[in-house]
Design an enzyme around this catalytic site. Structure first.
Site, mmCIF file in Angstrom:
data_model
loop_
_atom_site.group_PDB
_atom_site.id
_atom_site.type_symbol
_atom_site.label_atom_id
_atom_site.label_comp_id
_atom_site.label_asym_id
_atom_site.label_seq_id
_atom_site.Cartn_x
_atom_site.Cartn_y
_atom_site.Cartn_z
ATOM 1 N N SER A 149 9.209 -1.723 -0.778
ATOM 2 C CA SER A 149 9.674 -2.352 -2.021
ATOM 3 C C SER A 149 11.021 -1.760 -2.391
ATOM 4 O O SER A 149 11.363 -0.650 -1.976
ATOM 5 C CB SER A 149 8.670 -2.057 -3.139
ATOM 6 O OG SER A 149 9.212 -2.381 -4.394
ATOM 7 N N TYR A 162 2.875 3.996 -7.383
ATOM 8 C CA TYR A 162 3.418 2.868 -6.610
ATOM 9 C C TYR A 162 4.785 3.247 -6.033
ATOM 10 O O TYR A 162 5.048 3.054 -4.850
ATOM 11 C CB TYR A 162 3.535 1.641 -7.514
ATOM 12 C CG TYR A 162 4.019 0.398 -6.793
ATOM 13 C CD1 TYR A 162 3.116 -0.437 -6.145
ATOM 14 C CD2 TYR A 162 5.367 0.064 -6.755
ATOM 15 C CE1 TYR A 162 3.554 -1.571 -5.485
ATOM 16 C CE2 TYR A 162 5.812 -1.070 -6.092
ATOM 17 C CZ TYR A 162 4.898 -1.888 -5.460
ATOM 18 O OH TYR A 162 5.333 -3.008 -4.797
HETATM 19 N N1 LIG Z 1 5.853 -9.513 -5.560
HETATM 20 C C1 LIG Z 1 6.806 -8.645 -5.581
HETATM 21 O O1 LIG Z 1 7.741 -8.781 -6.372
HETATM 22 C C2 LIG Z 1 6.841 -7.476 -4.645
HETATM 23 C C3 LIG Z 1 7.997 -6.688 -4.631
HETATM 24 C C4 LIG Z 1 8.051 -5.617 -3.762
HETATM 25 C C5 LIG Z 1 6.996 -5.331 -2.928
HETATM 26 N N2 LIG Z 1 5.877 -6.094 -2.978
HETATM 27 C C6 LIG Z 1 4.780 -5.738 -2.074
HETATM 28 O O2 LIG Z 1 4.400 -6.890 -1.352
HETATM 29 C C7 LIG Z 1 3.033 -6.796 -0.992
HETATM 30 C C8 LIG Z 1 2.322 -8.085 -1.374
HETATM 31 O O3 LIG Z 1 2.416 -8.246 -2.774
HETATM 32 P P1 LIG Z 1 2.331 -9.658 -3.499
HETATM 33 O O4 LIG Z 1 3.393 -9.683 -4.511
HETATM 34 O O5 LIG Z 1 2.243 -10.747 -2.501
HETATM 35 O O6 LIG Z 1 0.943 -9.477 -4.281
HETATM 36 P P2 LIG Z 1 -0.324 -10.453 -4.464
HETATM 37 O O7 LIG Z 1 0.130 -11.853 -4.624
HETATM 38 O O8 LIG Z 1 -1.124 -9.817 -5.563
HETATM 39 O O9 LIG Z 1 -1.114 -10.296 -3.073
HETATM 40 C C9 LIG Z 1 -1.710 -9.071 -2.723
HETATM 41 C C10 LIG Z 1 -2.476 -9.227 -1.423
HETATM 42 O O10 LIG Z 1 -2.996 -7.926 -1.066
HETATM 43 C C11 LIG Z 1 -4.392 -8.051 -0.792
HETATM 44 N N3 LIG Z 1 -5.082 -6.821 -1.199
HETATM 45 C C12 LIG Z 1 -5.028 -6.209 -2.417
HETATM 46 N N4 LIG Z 1 -5.800 -5.111 -2.415
HETATM 47 C C13 LIG Z 1 -6.355 -5.022 -1.182
HETATM 48 C C14 LIG Z 1 -7.263 -4.112 -0.567
HETATM 49 N N5 LIG Z 1 -7.791 -3.060 -1.227
HETATM 50 N N6 LIG Z 1 -7.622 -4.316 0.734
HETATM 51 C C15 LIG Z 1 -7.140 -5.397 1.405
HETATM 52 N N7 LIG Z 1 -6.302 -6.303 0.879
HETATM 53 C C16 LIG Z 1 -5.917 -6.120 -0.407
HETATM 54 C C17 LIG Z 1 -4.854 -9.270 -1.595
HETATM 55 O O11 LIG Z 1 -5.959 -9.820 -0.916
HETATM 56 P P3 LIG Z 1 -7.300 -10.386 -1.634
HETATM 57 O O12 LIG Z 1 -7.286 -11.866 -1.402
HETATM 58 O O13 LIG Z 1 -8.388 -9.700 -0.886
HETATM 59 O O14 LIG Z 1 -7.225 -10.029 -3.091
HETATM 60 C C18 LIG Z 1 -3.640 -10.182 -1.532
HETATM 61 O O15 LIG Z 1 -3.669 -10.962 -0.373
HETATM 62 C C19 LIG Z 1 2.493 -5.542 -1.689
HETATM 63 O O16 LIG Z 1 2.468 -4.467 -0.785
HETATM 64 C C20 LIG Z 1 3.522 -5.298 -2.783
HETATM 65 O O17 LIG Z 1 3.586 -3.930 -3.139
HETATM 66 C C21 LIG Z 1 5.772 -7.165 -3.819
#
Ligand SMILES: NC(=O)c1ccc[n+]([C@@H]2O[C@H](COP(=O)([O-])OP(=O)(O)OC[C@H]3O[C@@H](n4cnc5c(N)ncnc54)[C@H](OP(=O)(O)O)[C@@H]3O)[C@@H](O)[C@H]2O)c1
Length: 289
Positions: A149, A162
């Protein structure tokens, strides 16, 4: 950089991505960035094994294999990975993407909350990276993508764990780039800025173990409002998938910053010339601290 699936699809129809990468494994493929990476890979003709914790959240589409995986249990996650890796005949791309946010005052949040976040997003993500890397090195091919991130560089207040997880993951990624040099394996340190996903909605906001001072509660509310606004106004995840597509196609190890111009280009550029104290002051002002 492409900002829509149609533009992405046009580019992909003539792309050689699937001639370079045949199979991929994506954690957290049910929604958000993981789902966008999955759609991008499938559109490019790559077969995808993607994970969710609950069967009802597993996407159902051609070329996609749903995998149930909970990252809280490292041993079980490794077992699941090895099983599907065998089934796939090896993974050419592994994307460690799954994760969640936790927002709280560090001192007064029960440590079990922080511990779980470290376990899921750092310890067991590093574990899957290790097992994926072994398979890739044995076949002397593949790309390991760990989703870090922009928070690795610009930490967000009240998300201390985080921030430290993402900084740790980026450090792991860069370290691995040295180790794979001279092999057919590539490491991509993928650092998104704010994208409009389910992330904000699923951020855990645990009850604080001790009563907070009213001033702290008010400060946290201001930080949350600024954070939520950044997330809600962020670009659609297809943009991140397009940037990952370009990075995979380049076939080189490296750090990829993706997102709004300010977060992915301008802020990192300006940070090179300012002091860390100045950077912190700007962040404090932005978040109303
Ligand atoms: N969105 C942003 O702005 C942003 C920015 C920087 C970095 N990121 C990073 O990008 C990644 C994805 O984030 P996102 O924004 O796409 O979030 P999201 O829409 O909330 O999706 C999170 C995903 O992670 C899975 N997950 C959560 N906890 C888990 C666990 N304990 N074991 C296995 N799977 C789990 C969820 O699966 P389930 O279907 O099982 O819930 C879901 O598919 C993360 O690592 C986040 O830190 C996001």
């Amino acid at each position: 950089m492409w900002r829509s699936y149609s533009a992405l699809a046009d580019r992909m129809s003539s792309s050689p991505l699937s001639s370079r990468y045949r199979t991929a494994f994506v954690t957290g493929a049910s929604t958000g960035l993981g789902r966008a990476f999955t759609n991008m890979l499938l559109a490019a003709g790559v077969e995808v094994w993607g994970t969710a914790r609950d069967r009802v959240r597993v996407p159902d589409c051609a070329g996609f294999h749903g995998v149930i995986l909970e990252l809280g249990d490292g041993e079980a996650a490794e077992e699941v990975f090895l099983k599907v890796e065998k089934e796939a005949g090896g993974f050419d791309v592994v994307i460690n993407n799954a994760g969640f946010g936790a927002f709280g005052d560090y001192a007064h949040t029960d440590f079990s909350v922080w511990e779980e976040q470290y376990r899921v997003m750092l310890v067991n993500t590093a574990r899957l990276s290790q097992v994926a890397l072994r398979g890739m090195l044995a076949r002397d091919r593949g790309a390991l993508v760990n989703v870090s991130s922009i928070a690795a560089e610009f930490g967000m207040p009240y998300q201390a764990v985080y921030n430290s997880i993402k900084a740790g993951l980026s450090a792991l990624n860069v370290s691995l780039m040295y180790e794979v040099k001279g092999t057919g394996v590539r490491i991509i340190d993928f650092r998104p800025g704010d994208y409009r996903t389910d992330f904000e909605g699923s951020v855990r906001r645990p009850i604080q173990a001790a009563a907070l001072l009213p001033a702290t509660t008010a400060r946290m509310a201001r930080v949350w409002a600024a954070f939520a606004e950044m997330m809600q106004t962020g670009p659609a995840p297809a943009g991140a998938a397009a940037d990952l597509y370009a990075a995979l196609l380049k076939g080189r190890s490296g750090t990829v910053r993706t997102g709004r111009f300010f977060q992915s280009v301008l802020a990192p550029f300006l940070a090179r010339f300012g002091s860390l104290a100045l950077q912190r002051r700007i962040q404090e002002k932005y978040f109303g601290l």
